[in-house]
Scaffold this motif. Structure first.
Motif, PDB file in Angstrom:
ATOM      1  N   VAL A  15       0.871  -1.185   0.000  1.00 18.02           N
ATOM      2  CA  VAL A  15       0.000   0.000   0.000  1.00 18.02           C
ATOM      3  C   VAL A  15       0.896   1.219   0.000  1.00 18.02           C
ATOM      4  O   VAL A  15       2.063   1.135   0.355  1.00 18.02           O
ATOM      5  CB  VAL A  15      -0.889   0.103   1.270  1.00 18.02           C
ATOM      6  N   ASP A  16       0.322   2.317  -0.384  1.00 21.06           N
ATOM      7  CA  ASP A  16       1.092   3.540  -0.257  1.00 21.06           C
ATOM      8  C   ASP A  16       0.464   4.371   0.846  1.00 21.06           C
ATOM      9  O   ASP A  16      -0.402   5.195   0.585  1.00 21.06           O
ATOM     10  CB  ASP A  16       1.116   4.298  -1.589  1.00 21.06           C
ATOM     11  N   THR A  17       0.908   4.120   2.076  1.00 25.51           N
ATOM     12  CA  THR A  17       0.384   4.929   3.180  1.00 25.51           C
ATOM     13  C   THR A  17       1.202   6.212   3.311  1.00 25.51           C
ATOM     14  O   THR A  17       0.891   7.052   4.140  1.00 25.51           O
ATOM     15  CB  THR A  17       0.422   4.181   4.538  1.00 25.51           C
ATOM     16  N   GLU A  18       2.246   6.321   2.477  1.00 22.51           N
ATOM     17  CA  GLU A  18       3.115   7.498   2.586  1.00 22.51           C
ATOM     18  C   GLU A  18       2.341   8.823   2.532  1.00 22.51           C
ATOM     19  O   GLU A  18       2.541   9.680   3.382  1.00 22.51           O
ATOM     20  CB  GLU A  18       4.220   7.431   1.520  1.00 22.51           C
ATOM     21  N   PRO A  19       1.426   9.005   1.546  1.00 20.56           N
ATOM     22  CA  PRO A  19       0.673  10.269   1.531  1.00 20.56           C
ATOM     23  C   PRO A  19      -0.131  10.487   2.820  1.00 20.56           C
ATOM     24  O   PRO A  19      -0.276  11.615   3.280  1.00 20.56           O
ATOM     25  CB  PRO A  19      -0.275  10.114   0.337  1.00 20.56           C
ATOM     26  N   LEU A  20      -0.641   9.385   3.414  1.00 24.05           N
ATOM     27  CA  LEU A  20      -1.405   9.513   4.656  1.00 24.05           C
ATOM     28  C   LEU A  20      -0.485   9.892   5.813  1.00 24.05           C
ATOM     29  O   LEU A  20      -0.814  10.736   6.639  1.00 24.05           O
ATOM     30  CB  LEU A  20      -2.119   8.197   5.004  1.00 24.05           C
ATOM     31  N   HIS A  21       0.695   9.207   5.864  1.00 23.28           N
ATOM     32  CA  HIS A  21       1.673   9.538   6.906  1.00 23.28           C
ATOM     33  C   HIS A  21       2.109  10.989   6.771  1.00 23.28           C
ATOM     34  O   HIS A  21       2.238  11.704   7.756  1.00 23.28           O
ATOM     35  CB  HIS A  21       2.917   8.640   6.785  1.00 23.28           C
ATOM     36  N   ARG A  22       2.320  11.389   5.530  1.00 19.05           N
ATOM     37  CA  ARG A  22       2.772  12.756   5.276  1.00 19.05           C
ATOM     38  C   ARG A  22       1.755  13.771   5.805  1.00 19.05           C
ATOM     39  O   ARG A  22       2.112  14.698   6.536  1.00 19.05           O
ATOM     40  CB  ARG A  22       2.981  12.950   3.771  1.00 19.05           C
ATOM     41  N   LYS A  23       0.487  13.579   5.436  1.00 22.33           N
ATOM     42  CA  LYS A  23      -0.558  14.493   5.911  1.00 22.33           C
ATOM     43  C   LYS A  23      -0.613  14.485   7.438  1.00 22.33           C
ATOM     44  O   LYS A  23      -0.743  15.535   8.070  1.00 22.33           O
ATOM     45  CB  LYS A  23      -1.922  14.093   5.340  1.00 22.33           C
ATOM     46  N   ALA A  24      -0.538  13.277   8.016  1.00 19.02           N
ATOM     47  CA  ALA A  24      -0.624  13.142   9.477  1.00 19.02           C
ATOM     48  C   ALA A  24       0.583  13.791  10.161  1.00 19.02           C
ATOM     49  O   ALA A  24       0.439  14.491  11.173  1.00 19.02           O
ATOM     50  CB  ALA A  24      -0.720  11.677   9.863  1.00 19.02           C
ATOM     51  N   TYR A  25       1.788  13.569   9.595  1.00 17.83           N
ATOM     52  CA  TYR A  25       2.995  14.163  10.181  1.00 17.83           C
ATOM     53  C   TYR A  25       2.951  15.692  10.111  1.00 17.83           C
ATOM     54  O   TYR A  25       3.240  16.368  11.090  1.00 17.83           O
ATOM     55  CB  TYR A  25       4.261  13.657   9.480  1.00 17.83           C
ATOM     56  N   PHE A  26       2.568  16.233   8.943  1.00 16.52           N
ATOM     57  CA  PHE A  26       2.577  17.690   8.809  1.00 16.52           C
ATOM     58  C   PHE A  26       1.512  18.352   9.688  1.00 16.52           C
ATOM     59  O   PHE A  26       1.719  19.446  10.200  1.00 16.52           O
ATOM     60  CB  PHE A  26       2.526  18.118   7.334  1.00 16.52           C
ATOM     61  N   ASP A  79      -7.494   8.677  11.105  1.00 18.16           N
ATOM     62  CA  ASP A  79      -8.550   9.439  10.459  1.00 18.16           C
ATOM     63  C   ASP A  79      -8.406   9.368   8.936  1.00 18.16           C
ATOM     64  O   ASP A  79      -9.353   9.076   8.217  1.00 18.16           O
ATOM     65  CB  ASP A  79      -8.502  10.882  10.966  1.00 18.16           C
ATOM     66  N   TYR A  80      -7.173   9.621   8.459  1.00 19.30           N
ATOM     67  CA  TYR A  80      -6.933   9.549   7.011  1.00 19.30           C
ATOM     68  C   TYR A  80      -7.089   8.119   6.484  1.00 19.30           C
ATOM     69  O   TYR A  80      -7.619   7.897   5.398  1.00 19.30           O
ATOM     70  CB  TYR A  80      -5.522  10.053   6.675  1.00 19.30           C
ATOM     71  N   PHE A  81      -6.621   7.143   7.248  1.00 21.94           N
ATOM     72  CA  PHE A  81      -6.637   5.735   6.817  1.00 21.94           C
ATOM     73  C   PHE A  81      -8.054   5.284   6.452  1.00 21.94           C
ATOM     74  O   PHE A  81      -8.266   4.613   5.447  1.00 21.94           O
ATOM     75  CB  PHE A  81      -6.092   4.852   7.941  1.00 21.94           C
ATOM     76  N   TYR A  82      -9.009   5.634   7.289  1.00 24.99           N
ATOM     77  CA  TYR A  82     -10.383   5.175   7.055  1.00 24.99           C
ATOM     78  C   TYR A  82     -11.201   6.138   6.197  1.00 24.99           C
ATOM     79  O   TYR A  82     -12.222   5.741   5.648  1.00 24.99           O
ATOM     80  CB  TYR A  82     -11.088   4.909   8.387  1.00 24.99           C
ATOM     81  N   ASN A  83     -10.749   7.383   6.084  1.00 29.59           N
ATOM     82  CA  ASN A  83     -11.595   8.374   5.397  1.00 29.59           C
ATOM     83  C   ASN A  83     -11.028   8.958   4.111  1.00 29.59           C
ATOM     84  O   ASN A  83     -11.729   9.647   3.395  1.00 29.59           O
ATOM     85  CB  ASN A  83     -11.934   9.514   6.369  1.00 29.59           C
ATOM     86  N   ASP A  84      -9.757   8.695   3.822  1.00 28.25           N
ATOM     87  CA  ASP A  84      -9.152   9.266   2.616  1.00 28.25           C
ATOM     88  C   ASP A  84      -9.580   8.443   1.393  1.00 28.25           C
ATOM     89  O   ASP A  84      -9.293   7.253   1.295  1.00 28.25           O
ATOM     90  CB  ASP A  84      -7.621   9.279   2.740  1.00 28.25           C
ATOM     91  N   GLU A 123      -6.523  -6.103   7.428  1.00 28.30           N
ATOM     92  CA  GLU A 123      -7.966  -6.233   7.621  1.00 28.30           C
ATOM     93  C   GLU A 123      -8.723  -5.506   6.514  1.00 28.30           C
ATOM     94  O   GLU A 123      -9.627  -6.054   5.884  1.00 28.30           O
ATOM     95  CB  GLU A 123      -8.332  -5.654   8.992  1.00 28.30           C
ATOM     96  N   LYS A 124      -8.311  -4.272   6.256  1.00 32.82           N
ATOM     97  CA  LYS A 124      -9.014  -3.456   5.257  1.00 32.82           C
ATOM     98  C   LYS A 124      -8.982  -4.105   3.868  1.00 32.82           C
ATOM     99  O   LYS A 124      -9.964  -4.076   3.140  1.00 32.82           O
ATOM    100  CB  LYS A 124      -8.394  -2.053   5.212  1.00 32.82           C
ATOM    101  N   PHE A 125      -7.828  -4.693   3.511  1.00 37.37           N
ATOM    102  CA  PHE A 125      -7.676  -5.242   2.158  1.00 37.37           C
ATOM    103  C   PHE A 125      -7.713  -6.774   2.108  1.00 37.37           C
ATOM    104  O   PHE A 125      -7.410  -7.375   1.074  1.00 37.37           O
ATOM    105  CB  PHE A 125      -6.390  -4.702   1.523  1.00 37.37           C
ATOM    106  N   GLU A 126      -8.073  -7.399   3.243  1.00 38.43           N
ATOM    107  CA  GLU A 126      -8.235  -8.861   3.320  1.00 38.43           C
ATOM    108  C   GLU A 126      -7.011  -9.627   2.817  1.00 38.43           C
ATOM    109  O   GLU A 126      -7.097 -10.466   1.917  1.00 38.43           O
ATOM    110  CB  GLU A 126      -9.490  -9.288   2.537  1.00 38.43           C
TER     111      GLU A 126
END
Length: 219
Positions: A15-26, A79-84, A123-126
């Motif tokens: 997965v590419d969680t990088e954009p989510l981590h980035r938003k969360a970190y900033f 928040d981003y993980f489940y809603n982005d 879990e999300k992607f089985e």
């Protein structure tokens, strides 16, 4: 020597969680009132949350503990993980995982992510049914580029390192595989910028190129 186990990194590979981590970190940096440069942020690629937080505490003289900063960041991330809307598996990876699984290859996840994040993704992607084991680098003493996580993954797969292949996308991860003396396929993700693939044994931009018949010459 033949291919018996594939050790997957997760971030940037499955997965590419990088954009989510980035938003969360900033958002976290903003809440902490610190100004983190792009250069400093880029140096965090592939590092554990603890290492990132420790670096921030040191560089900005923060009077917060690692746990406090990690909690702020984790809440934004969830928040981003489940809603982005844009968050999905990397193109072609599900097919590759199924391909290995159908061909009796043992799959182990060896990621720097926390087990909480790994479980959320699985879990999300089985993905649970395809993998024989999961290792979180966050639970280990050493983080990539140290080879520990991949050596443990090979052990978990009950295979000698020469029967294993690592799929990685970051400089630190590729170096960890190289130090573990495990064949490393680097995935050149459109998202991983400025990563060094020199130590990888093969570099691909499409997961179809990692199907068993395409890599059989290496094993």
């Amino acid at each position: 020597m033949s291919l018996k186990a594939v050790l997957f990194d997760m971030d940037g590979v499955i997965v590419d969680t990088e954009p989510l981590h980035r938003k969360a970190y900033f958002k976290t940096f903003k809440e902490l009132g610190i100004d983190v440069s792009e250069g400093l942020y880029a140096s965090f690629t592939g590092a554990s949350t603890k290492r990132v937080c420790d670096t921030l505490i040191e560089n900005f003289n923060l009077n917060k503990t690692f746990e406090e900063i990690a909690t702020i960041k984790r809440n934004y991330f969830k928040d981003y993980f489940y809603n982005d809307e844009e968050f999905d598996l990397i193109s072609g990876v599900k097919e590759l995982i199924e391909h290995y699984h159908e061909n009796g290859i043992t799959l182990i996840l060896a990621s720097s992510a926390t087990m909480t994040t790994i479980d959320m993704v699985f879990e999300k992607f089985e993905l649970e049914k395809y993998f024989s084991g999961k290792i979180s680098g966050a639970d280990l003493k050493e983080s990539k580029p140290h080879p520990e996580v991949f050596l443990l993954a090979a052990e978990m797969a009950r295979q000698p390192v020469e029967n294993c292949m690592v799929i990685e996308d970051s400089t630190n991860g590729i170096m960890a595989a190289h130090r573990a003396k495990i064949f490393c396929a680097a995935y050149r993700s459109p998202h991983s910028k400025n990563q060094d693939y020199t130590l990888a044994d093969t570099v691909v931009s499409d997961y179809e190129d990692l199907q068993i018949d395409k890599i059989s010459q290496y094993f």
